[in-house]
Scaffold this active site. Structure first.
Site, PDB file in Angstrom:
ATOM      1  N   GLN A 120      -8.991  13.241  -0.842  1.00 29.08           N
ATOM      2  CA  GLN A 120      -8.060  14.067  -1.677  1.00 29.08           C
ATOM      3  C   GLN A 120      -8.458  15.590  -1.646  1.00 29.08           C
ATOM      4  OE1 GLN A 120      -7.754  11.848  -5.608  1.00 29.08           O
ATOM      5  NE2 GLN A 120      -9.146  10.564  -4.972  1.00 29.08           N
ATOM      6  N   HIS A 175      -8.221   7.438   3.394  1.00 31.26           N
ATOM      7  CA  HIS A 175      -7.802   8.641   2.751  1.00 31.26           C
ATOM      8  C   HIS A 175      -8.623   9.663   2.109  1.00 31.26           C
ATOM      9  CE1 HIS A 175      -7.847   6.261  -0.810  1.00 31.26           C
ATOM     10  NE2 HIS A 175      -7.658   7.434  -1.484  1.00 31.26           N
ATOM     11  N   ASN A 234     -13.603   9.584  -1.228  1.00 28.09           N
ATOM     12  CA  ASN A 234     -14.497   8.445  -1.517  1.00 28.09           C
ATOM     13  C   ASN A 234     -14.412   7.167  -0.754  1.00 28.09           C
ATOM     14  OD1 ASN A 234     -15.240  10.182  -4.005  1.00 28.09           O
ATOM     15  ND2 ASN A 234     -13.254   9.392  -5.032  1.00 28.09           N
ATOM     16  N   CYS A 270       0.558   3.306   3.475  1.00 31.99           N
ATOM     17  CA  CYS A 270       1.195   2.848   4.642  1.00 31.99           C
ATOM     18  C   CYS A 270       2.674   3.235   4.976  1.00 31.99           C
ATOM     19  CB  CYS A 270       1.083   1.562   4.862  1.00 31.99           C
ATOM     20  SG  CYS A 270      -0.462   0.809   4.626  1.00 31.99           S
ATOM     21  N   HIS A 281      -6.858   2.045   1.879  1.00 34.66           N
ATOM     22  CA  HIS A 281      -6.222   2.867   2.827  1.00 34.66           C
ATOM     23  C   HIS A 281      -7.205   3.962   3.360  1.00 34.66           C
ATOM     24  CE1 HIS A 281      -2.503   3.593   5.598  1.00 34.66           C
ATOM     25  NE2 HIS A 281      -3.255   4.763   5.792  1.00 34.66           N
ATOM     26  N   HIS A 339      -3.769   0.783   8.038  1.00 31.83           N
ATOM     27  CA  HIS A 339      -4.291   0.333   6.790  1.00 31.83           C
ATOM     28  C   HIS A 339      -5.610   0.044   6.616  1.00 31.83           C
ATOM     29  CE1 HIS A 339      -4.066  -1.210   2.655  1.00 31.83           C
ATOM     30  NE2 HIS A 339      -4.821  -2.209   3.067  1.00 31.83           N
ATOM     31  N   CYS A 344       0.960  -1.194  -0.185  1.00 24.97           N
ATOM     32  CA  CYS A 344      -0.113   0.040  -0.026  1.00 24.97           C
ATOM     33  C   CYS A 344       0.919   1.324  -0.389  1.00 24.97           C
ATOM     34  CB  CYS A 344      -0.914  -0.106   1.252  1.00 24.97           C
ATOM     35  SG  CYS A 344      -1.744   1.523   1.674  1.00 24.97           S
TER      36      CYS A 344
END
Length: 378
Positions: free
Chosen positions: A196, A194, A181, A82, A192, A141, A79
């Protein structure tokens, strides 16, 4: 709720092997970080993609063919979000971190920034200027934003505010859009936790539509009230679609919701974006947002996919005063085992047909948020 208005995360700037900016946002009380150098050998950053102007609609379209090679649903041991380990060098060199923001390796816009022309003749394109950043909420993760601690969620809110202020100031940027998303059903390419941030060199179609309607209402009331402020007042008075009310923020299902699940989280005070929030407002926002997400996941036996869209005011001062910062949280989940797909009417004509009533969804969400809170999720 722990109060963090007097505390701020420490911010440490660094860079990746190909020159991209990386920032560490560490929870309050964490010792100042000394960044670990990125020891990878990376290829040079790709040239920007294209922006093409659609003369039929007046919209800009980004063409980013280089994104076809971006990482897609890698296993946990590969990933890129990570921390770097002895067996895998990720995008984040440090072996541990709290919150990280970095420039996307496969951006739709940028890395160059510049002013765009107002339009282009048919058949011509221009470099896709702008900025795309990735926000990793945690070094873990697994999990989601809703499973973060309050302190960590507050650090993410501060990161959003920091990045909004800096991106607003870049040449040619017209609007800054943080979003998340969540879920394979939405189309995520990394599991993971997250989000944007896109810094657009143009006002997006949805942004332009919201700003124009808000501006008309603002002018009609001689500048005394924003449209979203008026809607919030009516929703709080009615109460039918209210889900949660706080001191600084309230959440409701909009009367004309387009999606099976849709929530608007709105500040009580007129504010343009994350950067304009006070410390106390950021404190409450972190708490309220966690409660909403945990309630959303309490609706069904499995986690609910969603898009968290943080609508911030355009940078244009003529539009900024009338536009109010808010969250639009939507999910295509219309039942435990059913999703709403955008087909002919929605995808081709933008004419939505909803399978749920706003009032019924609000009832379910009120109960789910109350259950998540009373269950000691914080």
């Amino acid at each position: 709720m722990t109060t963090a208005a007097s505390l701020s995360p420490s911010v440490t700037r660094s860079s990746l092997a190909d020159g991209r900016t990386l920032l560490y946002f560490d929870d309050p009380g964490t010792p100042r970080r000394v960044p670990v150098p990125d020891a990878r050998e990376l290829p040079a950053r790709p040239e920007p993609g294209e922006l093409r102007f659609d003369v039929l609609s007046g919209d800009w379209v980004a063409v980013a063919a280089h994104r076809q090679s971006r990482t897609h649903l890698p296993p946990a041991d590969a990933c890129p979000l990570c921390p770097t380990s002895p067996t895998f060098a990720s995008e984040i060199p440090d072996p541990d971190y709290d919150v990280v923001v970095f420039e996307n390796r496969f951006p739709s816009l940028g890395p160059a920034v510049a002013e765009l022309p107002s339009e282009l003749p048919w058949g011509r394109s221009t470099p896709a200027v702008g900025r795309c950043e990735v926000v990793s909420f945690t070094s873990e993760h697994t999990g989601s934003f809703g499973s973060l601690s309050y302190t960590r969620a507050r650090t993410v809110v501060e990161a959003w505010a920091h990045r909004t202020a800096e991106l607003n100031a870049l040449p040619g940027i017209r609007q800054v859009f943080p979003f998340e998303n969540r879920g394979a059903e939405i189309g995520v390419t990394l599991h993971h936790p997250h989000g944007q941030i896109y810094a657009y060199p143009y006002l997006t179609p949805r942004g332009a539509q919201l700003a124009a309607v808000a501006q008309r209402h603002f002018e009609a009331t001689d500048g005394t009230q924003t449209l979203l402020g008026s809607v919030l007042d009516r929703e709080r008075t009615s109460g039918e679609r209210m889900v949660l009310e706080g001191r600084h923020f309230s959440a409701f299902v909009p009367f004309a919701a387009r999606w099976p699940i849709e929530l608007h989280l709105v500040p009580h005070r007129q504010v343009a974006d994350f950067a304009g929030l006070s410390g106390e407002e950021k404190d409450e926002l972190a708490d309220v947002y966690l409660r909403l997400l945990r309630g959303l996941d309490g609706l069904y036996a499995t986690p609910t996919p969603y898009i968290a869209a943080w609508h911030q005011a355009p940078i244009d001062p003529d539009l900024r005063t009338a536009s109010r910062f808010h969250l639009q949280l939507t999910s295509p989940r219309r039942a435990a085992d059913k999703l709403k797909y955008l087909a002919g009417s929605e995808a081709a004509m933008g004419a939505f047909i909803n399978d749920t009533r706003a009032e019924d969804v609000a009832d379910r969400l009120r109960d789910a948020v109350a259950a998540a809170t009373s269950g000691g999720a914080r």
